[in-house]
Design an enzyme around this catalytic site. Structure first.
Site, PDB file in Angstrom:
ATOM      1  CG  PHE A 128      43.637  42.220  39.989  1.00  0.00           C
ATOM      2  CD1 PHE A 128      44.302  41.173  39.774  1.00  0.00           C
ATOM      3  CD2 PHE A 128      43.039  43.313  38.949  1.00  0.00           C
ATOM      4  CE1 PHE A 128      44.750  41.271  38.108  1.00  0.00           C
ATOM      5  CE2 PHE A 128      43.524  42.855  37.336  1.00  0.00           C
ATOM      6  CZ  PHE A 128      44.630  42.317  37.499  1.00  0.00           C
TER       7      PHE A 128
ATOM      8  CG  ASP B 197      43.161  50.550  42.740  1.00  0.00           C
ATOM      9  OD1 ASP B 197      42.793  51.418  41.916  1.00  0.00           O
ATOM     10  OD2 ASP B 197      43.170  49.421  42.628  1.00  0.00           O
TER      11      ASP B 197
ATOM     12  CE  LYS C 120      39.946  47.789  35.713  1.00  0.00           C
ATOM     13  NZ  LYS C 120      41.320  47.275  34.232  1.00  0.00           N
TER      14      LYS C 120
END
Length: 396
Positions: free
Chosen positions: A170, A256, A285
């Site tokens: 994801f 990632d 983030k």
């Protein structure tokens, strides 16, 4: 009537409109969580299904709802709030920069970008930084870099480059991201999809090697610990194997770390558990401290230099405000020992959960640091959720 008189007449007309209640109507506020939820649902797209709690304030690890009830924040803003809510150092850096210079565009230099990128290259031992905004932009940017590298350096034939992803990945909701997804909720009825993608099982080096033997593969993009898939921790040695295979077949390894990075797993990067270095590293983030979108892609010059002026860009990427916020966010993580604390608290958290939860209902407690999951037997899932909801209502 003169132009000035006409303008004045129109201004008076709109002033009377506002005085008749238009502004008051726009500024009217709800008085309870229930009313706020109903009003939000009426006017907002139905792409989320949040818990029935309306938060109005946050500080550190705590949040308060509009009725004044206090909560622990176990969601952490989808891993953006590694530093907690409203950290004073990050808020100060943001407000100070807001009052000085918040945006220029990359058409001109400003005095903050070099500071951030020098810090990032030194901290993570890479040579170049590409500055973006959101995590999904970081993912898409890394794929663009990898494809360009594939054509320029690996000499893949035009428009034949392929990227391999792990099942359960994801990295966002754009068309490019959902084209790599194995979750039907993400991709159903959103096609056609981006070509040149392959999917292999996560934590399976044998299947990965089969895919990487294809000379058209330019990159393998993978999470070192899968987040949205349920805090899935790979077998020890998997990441070393990924590094070896990517080197063997001349394929870029895209790491990632949008969710797993920056201390969340008890290491600065999740790949640090195996002391390996990817070719491209994506951060986001928590790089923002949860206050402003910031993401970056890091790599060495031999890979990053395939980008030349005009081949990629972002209006807000690397703006002065983002740079100062990111620097403050990194400073908090490092200077306040958040990485070490996440490791320690994670060990306690998983140990206590395993000891206290009913073995008949529990399948597994897994994770690293403070990125964890509780796997519950299906037949008990709804009972546990219902009990938690009832408990919340009683406490309210």
């Amino acid at each position: 009537m003169s132009g000035l008189q006409n303008y004045s007449s129109q201004l008076l007309k709109y002033t009377r409109l506002f005085n008749n209640g238009c502004v008051a109507r726009l500024r009217s506020t709800a008085t309870s969580s229930f009313e706020m939820i109903q009003r939000e649902r009426k006017v907002s797209a139905n792409n989320y299904d949040p818990s029935s709690v309306v938060i109005t304030r946050g500080k550190g690890i705590y949040m308060w709802d509009v009725e004044g009830k206090k909560y622990y924040d176990f969601v952490g803003g989808f891993a953006t709030l590694n530093q907690g809510h409203c950290h004073p150092k990050i808020i100060k850096a943001m407000t100070d920069q807001l009052n000085k210079l918040h945006h220029t565009s990359r058409a001109i230099f400003h005095d903050s970008l070099y500071e951030l990128n020098e810090f990032l290259t030194e901290q993570f031992e890479y040579e170049k930084v590409l500055n973006m905004n959101t995590g999904v932009e970081g993912g898409e940017s890394s794929i663009k870099i990898a494809r360009k590298w594939g054509y320029r350096v690996k000499k893949i034939k035009h428009n034949q480059a392929e990227v391999v992803f792990a099942h359960g990945n994801f990295w966002g909701r754009t068309i490019a991201a959902i084209s790599a997804s194995t979750d039907p909720t993400s991709w159903n009825e959103f096609g056609p999809f981006v070509p040149g993608y392959q999917i292999v099982p996560y934590d399976d080096l044998e299947q990965l090697e089969k895919a990487l033997k294809n000379p058209n593969v330019c990159a393998f993009m993978v999470e070192p610990l899968q987040g949205e898939a349920g805090a899935v921790v790979p077998t020890l040695g998997y990441l070393k194997g990924v590094r070896e295979l990517c080197t063997k077949y001349n394929v870029l390894w895209i790491d990632d770390e949008i969710q797993a990075g920056l201390g969340r797993t008890g290491k600065m990067l999740a790949v640090d558990y195996e002391n390996v270095k990817p070719d491209l590293l994506i951060l986001g983030k928590a790089l923002s401290g949860g206050v402003y979108p910031v993401s970056v892609v890091l790599g060495n010059s031999e890979v990053m230099d395939v980008l030349t002026p005009g081949t990629h860009g972002s209006t807000y990427g690397g703006n002065p405000l983002a740079c100062k916020v990111a620097l403050a966010s990194l400073d908090v993580i490092i200077s306040e020992g958040l990485v070490e604390n996440a490791f320690k608290m994670g060990e306690i958290f998983r140990s206590e959960l395993t000891a206290r939860l009913d073995e008949n209902k529990l399948v597994q407690v897994r994770g690293r640091g403070l990125l964890n999951a509780i796997v519950i037997r299906v037949k008990y899932k709804w009972r546990i959720q219902l009990r938690l909801q009832i408990k919340q209502r009683i406490e309210n």
